[in-house]
Design an enzyme around this catalytic site. Structure first.
Site, short mmCIF file in Angstrom:
data_model
loop_
_atom_site.label_atom_id
_atom_site.label_comp_id
_atom_site.label_asym_id
_atom_site.label_seq_id
_atom_site.Cartn_x
_atom_site.Cartn_y
_atom_site.Cartn_z
N ASP A 37 22.64 78.76 46.97
CA ASP A 37 22.75 77.30 46.91
C ASP A 37 23.98 76.78 46.18
OD1 ASP A 37 20.21 77.86 47.76
OD2 ASP A 37 19.19 76.72 46.21
N GLU B 283 12.91 72.15 49.01
CA GLU B 283 13.81 72.56 47.94
C GLU B 283 15.02 71.64 47.91
OE1 GLU B 283 13.56 77.17 47.17
OE2 GLU B 283 14.12 76.85 49.27
#
Length: 475
Positions: free
Chosen positions: A26, A203
């Site tokens: 990420d 998320e």
């Protein structure tokens, strides 16, 4: 040419940021500060698969040429360092400033796993040197909730309510918190969709105010969706309003709006500190096969940075994406259009395609591989098949054909951005965008179309200096 072939052999992108070594996922802490775009990211330096998370760090002055900096955050007694965000505390609300220096404050998730008992809480760190080094707050963590999934804070300043606002992913919902000082947080509200699909967890939430093309302002909530049965993976979004306490979605419950029709764009978040446009970067990979893509010394890269825009259509509000404007100035403009079949230039390419036929097939090929794009201007679809590039071992999700939809009645134009390991497609002024990895040992050598009235323009990076400067990892 040798450098380009080495890049294909090592599956090292040229134009996209990739980690020098180890694992990356990420993007975190995206912020523009003092003329630099900072990209922090989830990083495990000691292996090629997901491991104890650190924050890697890179910076760029133009969103294309990235300089890798030392690791910014390490695991500590509170756990490993999961995703989060960075803000410039210009008003010194947290009290961390010294010597009239505005601190950068990182708000991140501390993930602790003791014999299978997982706790996730939010912690702070602050920097006086533009994120080159951080000092962790002595009273970490600053927020916990006794939830196993309670992570990925994306902090923004909300001027109307004079507070910091922090959305957090909590299972299949987003919990919102507010703070006057970044240290003490109060629960505000919870947002969740009444539509039970897609299932799976959310998320990396991102709450951002965007000015639409008609001048109106709307709040957009992004969440990354990961369904374990591989039925849905990517970034879902909701359009609505935020009153300082609650996010109210105006997206019809039956509408599942996805940012990308490919599945190699995940955990995308926007930059803080940018006032004239909304810029987003995602992790260019997918959890369904991300730890198995070809790798030797590194595994992980980012999408090309993109500008988000908002348009009202006959189907409602929709987000549009285009590559950042800096990308177009990096390529030579070739005025003449080709058609039918043409040899491809070497290196990263930007191909503009103008389609006038009802149906068209565009094929990118070399002697062993084919990447196929099919368009249908009646059904208004873009269909992508990368199975001709091999790697059956990556499974059904990698090999599956993906279809995107657009809504414009204008003649269809595509921008196709080709790098060593990716093809990114921007169709109909960003109405349909698809991100796809591929892994072959040699570049595509030709492009072909079926219809004579389809034209395209092939653009190449202006100079080979771009390769070495953009080389973001080879040290």
């Amino acid at each position: 040419m040798n450098e380009l072939l080495d890049a294909y052999t090592n599956h090292r992108p040229i134009l996209h940021y990739s980690v020098p070594h180890g694992w990356m996922n990420d993007p975190n802490g995206l912020i523009f500060e003092n003329g630099w775009y900072h990209l922090f990211y989830q990083h495990y330096p000691d292996g090629l698969q997901f491991g104890p998370m650190h924050w890697g760090h890179a910076r760029s002055c133009d969103l294309l040429h990235w300089e890798t900096l030392p690791i910014a955050l390490y695991p500590d007694k509170n756990g490993v360092t999961f995703s989060g965000s960075v803000v410039a505390d210009t008003q010194n609300t947290a009290g961390f400033a010294k010597d009239q220096t505005t601190p950068l404050v990182a708000v991140y998730t501390s993930h602790k796993d003791v014999d299978g008992q997982v706790t996730q809480s939010q912690s702070l760190a602050f920097s006086y040197d533009s994120g080159y080094t951080f000092e962790k707050y002595a009273k970490n963590p600053v927020l916990g909730c006794n939830l196993r999934d309670f992570r990925d804070p994306k902090v923004i300043w909300h001027e109307e309510s004079k507070q910091w606002v922090m959305p957090l992913a909590a299972g299949r919902k987003v919990m919102l918190y507010g703070s006057k000082n970044l240290r003490d947080w109060n629960y505000l509200s919870t947002f969740e969709s009444k539509n039970p699909t897609p299932e799976g967890i959310w998320e990396c939430p991102d709450l951002h105010l965007i000015q639409a093309e008609d001048g109106s302002y709307h709040w957009v909530l992004l969440v990354s969706v990961n369904v374990p049965d591989e039925s849905c993976f990517g970034i879902q979004y909701f359009i609505g309003n935020f009153d300082g306490r609650m996010f109210h979605s105006e997206t019809p419950e039956q509408d599942i709006l996805m940012l990308d029709f490919g599945i190699d764009n995940y955990a995308a978040v926007t930059f803080n500190g940018v006032s004239d446009r909304v810029i987003l970067i995602g992790w260019m990979n997918c959890w369904y096969y991300g730890d198995r893509i070809p790798a030797s010394t590194f595994r992980g890269s980012m999408t090309i940075p993109r500008e988000l825009k908002l348009r009202h259509t006959t189907s409602g509000w929709r987000l549009l994406q285009q590559p950042v404007r800096e990308l177009f100035s990096a390529f030579d403009k070739i005025p003449s259009y080709e058609y039918k079949e043409s040899a491809l230039l070497q290196g990263p390419l930007l191909i503009a395609v103008q389609i006038r036929a009802e149906k068209e097939t565009i094929s990118l090929e070399n002697e062993k591989a084919a990447f196929v794009i099919q368009t249908d201007t009646v059904a208004k679809t873009i269909r992508v098949d990368r199975s001709g590039c091999g790697h059956e071992e990556l499974g059904k999700s990698f090999l599956a054909t993906r279809t995107g939809h657009y809504f414009s009645d204008q003649p269809l134009q595509l921008y196709i951005l080709i790098d060593v390991t990716s093809v990114e497609i921007f169709a109909a002024n960003g109405e349909a965008v698809g991100t796809f990895q591929y892994f072959i040992d040699k570049p595509f050598t030709k492009i072909s179309t079926e219809n004579r009235n389809t034209s395209y323009r092939i653009s190449q990076l202006k100079s080979k200096e771009n390769y070495s400067i953009s080389n973001n990892g080879r040290q």
